[in-house]
Every structure is written in C-alpha cells, then in structure tokens.
Write a protein that holds these residues in place. Structure first.
Motif, PDB file in Angstrom:
ATOM      1  N   THR A 158     -45.569   7.337 -33.856  1.00  0.00           N
ATOM      2  CA  THR A 158     -46.024   6.477 -33.262  1.00  0.00           C
ATOM      3  C   THR A 158     -47.050   6.338 -34.098  1.00  0.00           C
ATOM      4  OG1 THR A 158     -46.139   7.609 -31.195  1.00  0.00           O
ATOM      5  CG2 THR A 158     -47.672   5.919 -32.072  1.00  0.00           C
ATOM      6  N   LYS A 159     -46.755   4.663 -34.601  1.00  0.00           N
ATOM      7  CA  LYS A 159     -47.640   3.425 -34.922  1.00  0.00           C
ATOM      8  C   LYS A 159     -47.427   4.374 -36.923  1.00  0.00           C
ATOM      9  CE  LYS A 159     -52.515   1.989 -35.160  1.00  0.00           C
ATOM     10  NZ  LYS A 159     -53.677   2.742 -34.370  1.00  0.00           N
ATOM     11  N   TRP A 207     -52.342  -4.798 -39.822  1.00  0.00           N
ATOM     12  CA  TRP A 207     -52.839  -4.901 -40.989  1.00  0.00           C
ATOM     13  C   TRP A 207     -54.656  -4.697 -40.746  1.00  0.00           C
ATOM     14  CZ3 TRP A 207     -50.936  -4.701 -45.863  1.00  0.00           C
ATOM     15  CH2 TRP A 207     -50.085  -5.912 -46.050  1.00  0.00           C
ATOM     16  N   THR A 208     -54.640  -3.841 -41.727  1.00  0.00           N
ATOM     17  CA  THR A 208     -55.631  -3.427 -41.633  1.00  0.00           C
ATOM     18  C   THR A 208     -56.878  -3.154 -42.946  1.00  0.00           C
ATOM     19  OG1 THR A 208     -56.631  -1.653 -40.506  1.00  0.00           O
ATOM     20  CG2 THR A 208     -57.727  -1.483 -41.568  1.00  0.00           C
ATOM     21  N   LEU A 209     -57.923  -4.683 -43.336  1.00  0.00           N
ATOM     22  CA  LEU A 209     -58.424  -4.817 -44.904  1.00  0.00           C
ATOM     23  C   LEU A 209     -59.926  -4.362 -44.728  1.00  0.00           C
ATOM     24  CD1 LEU A 209     -56.347  -8.367 -44.912  1.00  0.00           C
ATOM     25  CD2 LEU A 209     -55.875  -6.062 -45.983  1.00  0.00           C
ATOM     26  N   GLY A 210     -60.340  -3.969 -45.507  1.00  0.00           N
ATOM     27  CA  GLY A 210     -61.599  -3.225 -45.707  1.00  0.00           C
ATOM     28  C   GLY A 210     -62.038  -2.743 -46.692  1.00  0.00           C
ATOM     29  N   ALA A 211     -63.072  -2.796 -46.617  1.00  0.00           N
ATOM     30  CA  ALA A 211     -64.050  -1.997 -48.015  1.00  0.00           C
ATOM     31  C   ALA A 211     -64.255  -0.070 -47.938  1.00  0.00           C
ATOM     32  CB  ALA A 211     -64.475  -2.374 -48.905  1.00  0.00           C
ATOM     33  N   ARG A 212     -64.670   0.505 -49.209  1.00  0.00           N
ATOM     34  CA  ARG A 212     -64.852   2.050 -48.756  1.00  0.00           C
ATOM     35  C   ARG A 212     -65.930   2.501 -49.210  1.00  0.00           C
ATOM     36  NH1 ARG A 212     -61.664   6.942 -46.565  1.00  0.00           N
ATOM     37  NH2 ARG A 212     -61.704   5.917 -44.876  1.00  0.00           N
ATOM     38  N   PHE A 231     -49.241   8.147 -46.043  1.00  0.00           N
ATOM     39  CA  PHE A 231     -48.535   7.150 -44.972  1.00  0.00           C
ATOM     40  C   PHE A 231     -48.756   8.539 -44.150  1.00  0.00           C
ATOM     41  CE2 PHE A 231     -44.708   8.165 -42.463  1.00  0.00           C
ATOM     42  CZ  PHE A 231     -44.146   7.091 -42.049  1.00  0.00           C
ATOM     43  N   SER A 232     -49.133   7.770 -42.669  1.00  0.00           N
ATOM     44  CA  SER A 232     -49.723   8.911 -41.292  1.00  0.00           C
ATOM     45  C   SER A 232     -48.246   8.256 -40.171  1.00  0.00           C
ATOM     46  CB  SER A 232     -50.949   8.625 -41.169  1.00  0.00           C
ATOM     47  OG  SER A 232     -51.033   7.312 -41.036  1.00  0.00           O
ATOM     48  N   PHE A 233     -48.975   9.029 -39.267  1.00  0.00           N
ATOM     49  CA  PHE A 233     -48.079   9.091 -38.004  1.00  0.00           C
ATOM     50  C   PHE A 233     -48.542  10.375 -36.513  1.00  0.00           C
ATOM     51  CE2 PHE A 233     -44.493  11.814 -39.616  1.00  0.00           C
ATOM     52  CZ  PHE A 233     -44.182  12.076 -38.715  1.00  0.00           C
ATOM     53  N   ALA A 248     -54.386  -0.949 -44.624  1.00  0.00           N
ATOM     54  CA  ALA A 248     -53.386  -0.245 -44.428  1.00  0.00           C
ATOM     55  C   ALA A 248     -52.371  -1.119 -43.443  1.00  0.00           C
ATOM     56  CB  ALA A 248     -53.864   1.059 -43.494  1.00  0.00           C
ATOM     57  N   TYR A 249     -51.317  -0.599 -43.173  1.00  0.00           N
ATOM     58  CA  TYR A 249     -50.190  -1.561 -42.565  1.00  0.00           C
ATOM     59  C   TYR A 249     -49.265  -1.036 -41.066  1.00  0.00           C
ATOM     60  CZ  TYR A 249     -46.439  -4.722 -40.916  1.00  0.00           C
ATOM     61  OH  TYR A 249     -45.281  -5.474 -40.211  1.00  0.00           O
ATOM     62  N   ALA A 250     -49.572  -0.970 -40.631  1.00  0.00           N
ATOM     63  CA  ALA A 250     -48.993  -0.046 -39.295  1.00  0.00           C
ATOM     64  C   ALA A 250     -47.613  -0.313 -38.472  1.00  0.00           C
ATOM     65  CB  ALA A 250     -49.784  -0.089 -37.764  1.00  0.00           C
ATOM     66  N   PHE A 251     -46.553   0.386 -38.570  1.00  0.00           N
ATOM     67  CA  PHE A 251     -44.801  -0.368 -39.397  1.00  0.00           C
ATOM     68  C   PHE A 251     -45.376  -1.209 -37.083  1.00  0.00           C
ATOM     69  CE2 PHE A 251     -44.821   1.540 -43.270  1.00  0.00           C
ATOM     70  CZ  PHE A 251     -44.243   0.745 -43.613  1.00  0.00           C
TER      71      PHE A 251
END
Length: 339
Positions: A301-302, A248-253, A329-331, A289-292
């Motif tokens: 990858t990721k 998990w990635t949590l934050g503010a932009r 969605f990214s990889f 964001a969540y990386a599977f």
C-alpha cells in the motif's frame, strides 16, 4: 526519534461546510496564536452559481480497528549507514466523529524491529493520538551491537574525537555488546490546505554495557551520529514543513541532536585556542517523496520513495560543504481492517 525516520503524510480529508475553520484553528493553535478570531469569522455568502440544496460531502468512516505492517528501508551517507525499520501494528480508533480534530484519532500497540549490518533493535511501541494535532509515542528497544563495521567503540568520557577517519583507524578496537533504549516522542502536527507542519521531540534514555563502564563513559551511536552516554539522556528533534501535491511531497526538514552528559567540564583542560566539545549537531535541507500508488489495498500500500538532504549548521566533525544524504523506500501492508 532518530532523524532518518520518514514522516507519514498527515491525513487529508475534505471537511463539511460547517467545519471549514477547523484546519485554520488547528494551525493557529500549533503556532501559539489565539483561535477565537478565526472561529468567529462569518461564513462567506454563497455564490449565485452554487446550488443551495446540495448536502455537504459525507466522509467515509474510519476503520474501528486495523492490523498492518509498515517498513522503511534507508541508505545514508555522511554518516554512512544502511537500516531497515519494521513495525507490526494493531490500531484502535478512539472516536467516531466527523470532526477534523477528532476523526483521525487512535491508540495502537506495535512490535518494532530495526536491523542494520552493525546492530539490531527490538521492542514494543505504543502510540496515542487523542487529537489530530497531537501524537504521543513511547517505546523500549533491546539493542544488540555486533562489533562489525567499527561499532561499538567506547570512550572514558565525551571529550573525544569521534570523526569518521579516526574511528576507521581504531575500528579493530570495536566490540559487540548489548543494552537498553527507552524513548518518548511527543509530536504536534497541523495541515492547512496543501501545507503541513509537524514537529517531533524525542526524549531518549540509553543504558549500554560498555568496556569503559565509568559514570562518564560514552559510545558512538551511528543513527544519532554522536557520542551517546553509556547511561544517560539524549534529546532530538525533527521539524518538517511540507507541501502535499497529490503523489508528491515537497518540503524542508530541520534535525537536531543534543546528548546530555554527566561530565564535569572543569575536570578537563581544553587545548590552547580550543573549546570543549558539546557533540550536539543541527542540520537543515530539502525533503522530496513520491508515492507510486495512493489507493489502499494490495500487498504494498502506497509504496513511496524518499530523498532527504541536509547541510550541517554545526557539528564537531561535519561542518564542510558535504551534505547529509538519505534515500529510502517505504510501504505498508494492510492485514486486517474493519468495524
């Protein structure tokens, strides 16, 4: 860079015992504070239950060179948009060092393609990271607008109403055209334990062939969500404060865009009780964001899903409670790694 680009997570490695102060020093340097005090702190005495003869962990070596493909596909609301951003990257390691400041350093060259139903942008990108806390990216894009979905609409100057409903009424006046986009993006980044901070400034120059081709002409650019000078500069910033918790990635932009015009404000009289628009905007909100899969290898990858929301602090057309929303969605795909 445009505000819809997902920040890659800063590299997370466990430093040797002799370099425990480096992450703190990097963060203090980023915040403009002096680092000698942190560097001169004595090491805490070893605890009695710690084995004194255990060697520090050996970090795996960074690859000498890499070739990989990376993609980010996003859908956006307020403003509405759909875009796929793709890069084929060759990356070369700069230093073979266990130091946190020198280990994740590289130079790279890439071919970039961005595609949406309204445009495509194609060109080279070069990137240099001489220190883990500093990154510099530069590039050029040939831009082709299709004339679909109300893009491009151009104007004789920047003192125009470009709200969504207004552009929808005049969408039949949209036309296809092409142009050139140059950008330079310096970035500072640092990580202390699970907290990361990064800030990127985008310095952009646009040269687009417009029907209103005067020196003060502008056009609506959907990614930047403002009136961009047909020949001129735009500044943008993305600043992220992140908490990295495993997958998990949590934050503010915080995001901001400042177009720079050649307009002479004295040449235009504002309506009574109104001011001339600057067309700048700022917004702030959460990022999740969540990386599977955090392990490298394989076709994907990721793979990561992303959600960003942002409430506008100021905008000529979007000051209501409706937030900016982006889902993505990214990889990446590792094609070659060795050395």
């Amino acid at each position: 860079m445009p505000a819809n680009v997902f920040p890659q997570r800063p590299t997370s490695v466990r430093p040797p015992a002799s370099s425990k102060w480096l992450p703190r020093a990097a963060m203090l340097a980023l915040l403009g504070l002096g680092t000698p005090a942190a560097a001169q702190q004595p090491e805490a005495p070893p605890q009695e239950n710690v084995q004194q003869n255990v060697p520090p962990p050996v970090l795996p070596p960074m690859p000498e060179r890499r070739v990989f493909f990376t993609t980010l596909n996003v859908i956006r609301y307020n403003p509405l948009g759909l875009e796929s951003q793709n890069r084929l990257v060759y990356q070369k390691r700069l230093f073979d060092s266990p130091s946190l400041l020198l280990r994740d350093t590289y130079a790279s060259a890439a071919a970039s393609l961005k595609v949406s139903p309204a445009f495509f942008k194609l060109g080279p990108v070069v990137e240099l990271q001489p220190l883990a806390v500093f990154n510099l990216r530069a590039g050029y894009e040939y831009v082709q607008y299709f004339g679909t979905f109300g893009s491009v609409q151009s104007y004789p100057d920047s003192f125009q109403n470009y709200a969504d409903d207004v552009r929808d009424v005049t969408k039949d006046a949209a036309y296809g055209t092409s142009g050139h986009h140059f950008f330079l993006e310096p970035m500072l980044q640092a990580k202390v334990k699970s907290v990361a901070l990064r800030t990127k400034l985008a310095i952009e120059y646009w040269n687009v062939d417009l029907h209103d081709g005067g020196p003060r002409s502008t056009f609506y650019e959907p990614t930047l969500d403002t009136l961009v000078p047909g020949k001129g500069w735009v500044l943008a910033n993305d600043t992220d404060l992140l908490w990295l918790a495993g997958k998990w990635t949590l934050g503010a932009r915080f995001s901001a865009v400042w177009p720079r015009y050649n307009d002479n404000a004295n040449a235009v009289e504002p309506l009574p009780g109104q001011r001339l628009p600057t067309n700048k905007h700022m917004r702030v909100g959460p990022l999740v964001a969540y990386a599977f899969d955090t392990h490298p290898g394989g076709v994907m990858t990721k793979p990561t899903v992303l959600l960003i929301a942002g409430w506008y602090l100021n905008h000529e057309n979007r000051t209501s409670a409706m937030p900016y929303l982006l889902g993505g969605f990214s990889f990446s795909t590792e094609l070659l790694s060795g050395g």
